[in-house]
Design an enzyme around this catalytic site. Structure first.
Site, PDB file in Angstrom:
ATOM      1  N   GLY A 174       1.048  28.968 -79.697  1.00  0.00           N
ATOM      2  CA  GLY A 174       0.012  27.958 -79.503  1.00  0.00           C
ATOM      3  C   GLY A 174       0.391  26.531 -79.799  1.00  0.00           C
ATOM      4  N   PRO A 194       5.942  31.737 -80.066  1.00  0.00           N
ATOM      5  CG  PRO A 194       7.904  30.525 -80.465  1.00  0.00           C
ATOM      6  CD  PRO A 194       7.165  31.751 -80.898  1.00  0.00           C
ATOM      7  NE  ARG A 196       0.761  25.174 -73.833  1.00  0.00           N
ATOM      8  CZ  ARG A 196       0.009  25.305 -72.752  1.00  0.00           C
ATOM      9  NH1 ARG A 196       0.247  24.568 -71.697  1.00  0.00           N
ATOM     10  NH2 ARG A 196      -0.988  26.162 -72.726  1.00  0.00           N
ATOM     11  NE  ARG A 238      -0.348  23.995 -67.934  1.00  0.00           N
ATOM     12  CZ  ARG A 238      -0.527  22.764 -68.354  1.00  0.00           C
ATOM     13  NH1 ARG A 238       0.032  21.756 -67.736  1.00  0.00           N
ATOM     14  NH2 ARG A 238      -1.256  22.538 -69.423  1.00  0.00           N
ATOM     15  CB  CYS A 262      -7.455  24.758 -46.568  1.00  0.00           C
ATOM     16  SG  CYS A 262      -6.277  24.454 -45.247  1.00  0.00           S
ATOM     17  CD  GLU A 263      -9.604  26.353 -52.276  1.00  0.00           C
ATOM     18  OE1 GLU A 263     -10.507  25.786 -52.925  1.00  0.00           O
ATOM     19  OE2 GLU A 263      -9.650  27.535 -51.901  1.00  0.00           O
ATOM     20  CE1 TYR A 309       0.966  30.798 -70.568  1.00  0.00           C
ATOM     21  CE2 TYR A 309       1.586  28.729 -71.635  1.00  0.00           C
ATOM     22  CZ  TYR A 309       1.293  30.084 -71.705  1.00  0.00           C
ATOM     23  OH  TYR A 309       1.341  30.726 -72.922  1.00  0.00           O
TER      24      TYR A 309
HETATM   25  C1  LIG Z   1      -0.320  33.246 -74.837  1.00  0.00           C
HETATM   26  C2  LIG Z   1      -0.004  33.805 -76.148  1.00  0.00           C
HETATM   27  C3  LIG Z   1       1.030  33.256 -76.927  1.00  0.00           C
HETATM   28  C4  LIG Z   1       1.802  32.036 -76.518  1.00  0.00           C
HETATM   29  O1  LIG Z   1       1.019  30.894 -76.499  1.00  0.00           O
HETATM   30  P1  LIG Z   1       1.718  29.457 -76.285  1.00  0.00           P
HETATM   31  O2  LIG Z   1       0.587  28.528 -76.299  1.00  0.00           O
HETATM   32  O3  LIG Z   1       2.401  29.516 -74.952  1.00  0.00           O
HETATM   33  O4  LIG Z   1       2.673  29.248 -77.391  1.00  0.00           O
HETATM   34  C5  LIG Z   1       1.322  33.858 -78.138  1.00  0.00           C
HETATM   35  N1  LIG Z   1       0.636  34.943 -78.571  1.00  0.00           N
HETATM   36  C6  LIG Z   1      -0.368  35.498 -77.843  1.00  0.00           C
HETATM   37  C7  LIG Z   1      -1.075  36.681 -78.378  1.00  0.00           C
HETATM   38  C8  LIG Z   1      -0.718  34.950 -76.615  1.00  0.00           C
HETATM   39  O5  LIG Z   1      -1.718  35.485 -75.919  1.00  0.00           O
END
Ligand SMILES: *Cc1c(COP(=O)(O)O)cnc(C)c1O
Length: 422
Positions: free
Chosen positions: A239, A276, A278, A314, A345-346, A373
């Site tokens: 996250g 991790p 992203r 995204r 076409c959106e 993503y």
């Molecule tokens: C999506 C997800 C992650 C990774 O999240 P990021 O924001 O990409 O770091 C880690 N753990 C779980 C359970 C997830 O669903």
């Protein structure tokens, strides 16, 4: 570390000009930097020192086999959310016994596959799922390693679609229910408690929610200790946010030290996993696209490009800003404000709006921060082949996913006999 830079007015990924790649493989193309991926992974790996943490790369942010093989080579574990992702990890020579399986609705088949593969932990998200794991483990004659994913009711302060740690989210169980699940697991001979798991959201640009969640989870583990259930492992999820525009997320090192500091202060003697995604992949990749036409209307300029929402969703899905830059800076062209839009076409088919760009038809643009993503969410909408994917390794580059052919897009479809022409 910046692996995407201008040199002599040309945009480079490490030591390869994007124009060279675009010329060789066409557009749209995802291009990733091996050096940036490794760097980011190592930042997490070294960031907890003198502690150690198991880095379990979250496969869903970018699941290309080459990326997974690179992570496996670095010694990474994995976080997966489906049987398909487990298959990818195994084919990329990753280790199932360093892999955690998250997700709210694991099928019986997926649980069986994970148990047979020797998964490190099934992260359980409901009483019904724990019961299913119990039954499946029993029928296979194995002990299932489980963690309970708690929902600490913390606001990740991010986009609502990627906030997972609030009470109303479908993810995890509250502490009260988690206590019941730990009790059940503790008394079952078919289940082995690995630890507690938590993941409160994605693209978090402040440490506060993560630290909050950690404190709550440590409180809870102490509560478990009081009823005789010792927790030895903590999986803190992923996250950590990245910079797409002007966000100021903590650095990877700051994130790691803040976590270490809480564990020290609380005297928490638990081993640690993090997941991790992203923060490793986003800024290690770009999407290269080509300007097909420039169209002027009474109110706007449009750059009509060959990349679209099916390639990169995204911007419209999360209302996400992604930087768009010229692959070749030409100072003889006058800059103007453009909406960069694709052929789908959106009205939602745009990569960016109101961007100052100096471009002519035929020029190429790079959408930055596209390593996470991006390719994984690409679709064949409008019967468009998904983009080619490229991995740059210093001065060289390899195709790590070919562009789909029309035959490959259509091969699973069939026309029933009665609809064939007479
Ligand atoms: C999506 C997800 C992650 C990774 O999240 P990021 O924001 O990409 O770091 C880690 N753990 C779980 C359970 C997830 O669903």
């Amino acid at each position: 570390m910046n692996s995407i830079t201008y040199r002599d007015n040309q945009l480079y990924v490490d030591n390869v000009a994007l124009a060279t790649i675009a010329h060789a493989v066409g557009t749209p193309a995802y291009v990733y930097s091996r050096r940036a991926l490794e760097w980011n992974w190592q930042e997490f790996n070294q960031g907890f020192s003198p502690r150690t943490a198991a880095i379990r790369y979250s496969v869903k942010s970018n699941s290309n086999l080459a990326i997974l093989a690179l992570m496996a080579k670095l010694g990474s574990g994995f976080d997966i959310v489906s049987g398909g992702e487990l298959e990818r990890v195994i084919r990329a020579h990753g280790k199932a016994n360093q892999t955690v399986f998250s997700g709210v609705a694991k099928s019986k088949k997926e649980i069986e596959f994970a148990l047979k593969s020797g998964i490190f932990s099934l992260n359980v998200e409901s009483p019904a799922e724990l019961a299913r794991i119990h039954i499946t483990a029993k029928s296979l004659g194995v002990v299932a390693p489980v963690s309970v994913r708690v929902n600490p009711d913390v606001d990740a302060i991010t986009h609502p679609h990627i906030s997972t740690g609030l009470r109303e989210a479908k993810f995890g169980v509250d502490f009260e229910q988690a206590l019941e699940l730990f009790r059940d697991a503790h008394h079952s001979e078919q289940l082995n408690i690995i630890g507690i798991a938590v993941h409160i959201g994605s693209q978090m640009t402040s440490l506060e929610p993560i630290i909050d969640a950690l404190e709550h989870v440590i409180d809870f583990s102490e509560q478990l200790g009081e009823v005789g259930i010792e927790i030895h492992h903590l999986d803190l999820g992923g996250g950590l946010g990245v910079r797409y525009r002007d966000e100021q997320p903590p650095t990877i090192r700051e994130y790691c030290s803040a976590i270490g500091e809480v564990l020290d202060r609380r005297n928490a003697a638990m081993s640690l996993s993090i997941e991790p995604g992203r923060a490793i992949t986003a800024n290690a990749g770009v999407l290269v696209t080509r300007v097909e036409y420039i169209k002027q209307t009474a109110t706007k300029n449009f750059a009509l490009v060959d990349g679209a929402m099916n390639d990169l969703i995204r911007p419209v899905l999360y209302d996400a800003w992604m930087d768009i830059v010229e692959v070749r800076q030409d100072h003889n062209i006058e800059a103007a404000l453009y909406d960069v839009v694709g052929p789908v076409c959106e009205t939602g088919d745009y990569l960016g709006k109101n961007r100052m760009l100096a471009i002519d038809p035929g020029d190429r643009l790079a959408v930055l921060g596209a390593g996470a993503y991006g390719a994984v969410m690409a679709s064949n909408y409008n019967t468009r082949p998904r983009p080619v994917e490229i991995l740059v390794d210093d001065e060289e580059f390899d195709v790590i996913r070919s562009r789909e052919s029309i035959d490959e897009m259509l091969c699973l479809e069939s026309i029933p006999d009665q609809l064939s022409p007479d």
